[in-house]
Design a protein around this motif. Sequence first.
Motif, PDB file in Angstrom:
ATOM      1  N   ARG B  44     -43.853  56.688 -68.558  1.00 20.85           N
ATOM      2  CA  ARG B  44     -44.938  56.114 -69.350  1.00 20.85           C
ATOM      3  C   ARG B  44     -45.128  54.646 -68.920  1.00 20.85           C
ATOM      4  O   ARG B  44     -44.163  53.983 -68.557  1.00 20.85           O
ATOM      5  N   THR B  46     -46.205  52.473 -71.126  1.00 19.88           N
ATOM      6  CA  THR B  46     -46.367  51.804 -72.424  1.00 19.88           C
ATOM      7  C   THR B  46     -45.098  51.144 -72.960  1.00 19.88           C
ATOM      8  O   THR B  46     -45.144  50.511 -74.006  1.00 19.88           O
ATOM      9  N   ARG B  47     -43.965  51.318 -72.280  1.00 16.96           N
ATOM     10  CA  ARG B  47     -42.715  50.791 -72.842  1.00 16.96           C
ATOM     11  C   ARG B  47     -42.732  49.257 -72.825  1.00 16.96           C
ATOM     12  O   ARG B  47     -42.982  48.665 -71.776  1.00 16.96           O
ATOM     13  N   ASP B  54     -38.758  54.524 -75.331  1.00 16.14           N
ATOM     14  CA  ASP B  54     -40.210  54.636 -75.509  1.00 16.14           C
ATOM     15  C   ASP B  54     -40.643  54.686 -76.957  1.00 16.14           C
ATOM     16  O   ASP B  54     -41.704  54.189 -77.300  1.00 16.14           O
ATOM     17  N   GLY B  55     -39.838  55.352 -77.776  1.00 15.59           N
ATOM     18  CA  GLY B  55     -40.299  55.513 -79.146  1.00 15.59           C
ATOM     19  C   GLY B  55     -39.268  56.183 -80.019  1.00 15.59           C
ATOM     20  O   GLY B  55     -38.078  56.206 -79.687  1.00 15.59           O
ATOM     21  N   LEU B  92     -44.662  55.649 -80.466  1.00 14.77           N
ATOM     22  CA  LEU B  92     -44.164  54.699 -79.465  1.00 14.77           C
ATOM     23  C   LEU B  92     -43.819  53.382 -80.140  1.00 14.77           C
ATOM     24  O   LEU B  92     -44.507  52.945 -81.059  1.00 14.77           O
ATOM     25  N   THR B 135     -38.557  59.324 -70.000  1.00 14.83           N
ATOM     26  CA  THR B 135     -38.935  59.154 -71.406  1.00 14.83           C
ATOM     27  C   THR B 135     -37.770  59.502 -72.343  1.00 14.83           C
ATOM     28  O   THR B 135     -36.996  60.420 -72.081  1.00 14.83           O
ATOM     29  N   LEU B 137     -36.090  58.688 -76.647  1.00 17.05           N
ATOM     30  CA  LEU B 137     -36.380  58.246 -78.012  1.00 17.05           C
ATOM     31  C   LEU B 137     -35.122  58.191 -78.857  1.00 17.05           C
ATOM     32  O   LEU B 137     -34.105  58.807 -78.526  1.00 17.05           O
TER      33      LEU B 137
END
Lengths: 208, 208
Positions: B44, B46-47, B54-55, B92, B135, B137
């Motif tokens: 991703r 978006t991190r 990531d989330g 996220l 990814t 979490l």
Amino acid sequence: MSLANCKVTETNPLSGEDAKWVKLVKTVYTDPNGTTRDWESAERCTRPVGVDYDGVGIVAVMEHPGQPPALLLQKQFRPPIGKVCIEVPAGLVDANETAEECALRELYEETGYRGEIAETEKSCLMFNDPGMCNTNLHMIHVKIDLTKEENKNPKPQLEENEFIECFTVPLKDLYAECKRFDKEGYAIDARVGTLAEGFELVKKWNFL
Amino acid sequence: MSLANCKVTETNPLSGEDAKWVKLVKTVYTDPNGTTRDWESAERCTRPVGVDYDGVGIVAVMEHPGQPPALLLQKQFRPPIGKVCIEVPAGLVDANETAEECALRELYEETGYRGEIAETEKSCLMFNDPGMCNTNLHMIHVKIDLTKEENKNPKPQLEENEFIECFTVPLKDLYAECKRFDKEGYAIDARVGTLAEGFELVKKWNFL
């Protein structure tokens, strides 16, 4: 050979033209209101044509008289995350094999054990990260009977670029062992960690 | 608005230059024998900088006197798989928030419920598919007290491109419900399915 030798030395952008194993895709879709939108995601390039899943994860429980049931696990260095990961045995499905056949084949290749399918019905197809990629797997439940001659001296059949260390953890200790491995710097695969969380939920809410 | 309206109309290759949300990377690494190899994977984009995950996924258990503990779940159309997926609430992480803050924020935004962190120690960091992508979490365990005024009329705060339907399943029924949803054509997120498999393992091997 030691997994402790493994390390990432470089990470570079990879173009779609140069990639053989993974790809990016843009999906155009209709939302619940009828609006057209698009979404970016990643896919493996390895899924056989006509198959709707990538592979299997194997929940292999070791049975031996007088010993608590134990889960067969692996340590494997995973370049995408730069860590040694604690995982269940797993593998990608070949064309022309069922998920169960894939599970028994991969189990033997990666661990040397001969398993028996424990459930007639395979698990739901499970999606690993469905907002980000299409990868998915069937979890296949397998029993390994350690009293059988064929399981007394297991010899994995690894490929030259595969480096896997097998070990077992009593099911009752899985959550604590995940915590310990996590603290020691190992990565925990979501299948292993989430099974352990399932056990803890049963303990905490006592709903079975 | 109905999730049944959702459908994929087109899937196209996406070049790295055009992608904003996901990317391909090539990792150069040293294997256990000291040999240099490389590996392709996806990430991703978006991190947040300086964050190693990531989330979060949210295990939200609903507590209400006289009712069995139930897991809060969601239905959401996922373009990468072209199906409506059964998932735990998730999201996220933003820069400058903890995993627990992220969990309570996402829970409120996606479901309208105010949760309370149920465990002082968060779960292990879990990797969704560590041979294919980086990814990962934290699973955050949250209780939702349905006797509280703030939880009597939950109002999700969704973004204009988010379409999420919430529902609950008694923990004891999770495995059977996953099977039913799977048969009906829904996708099952790995967190949901693997928690349910954990419950079944406890029943089958009776090790707690």
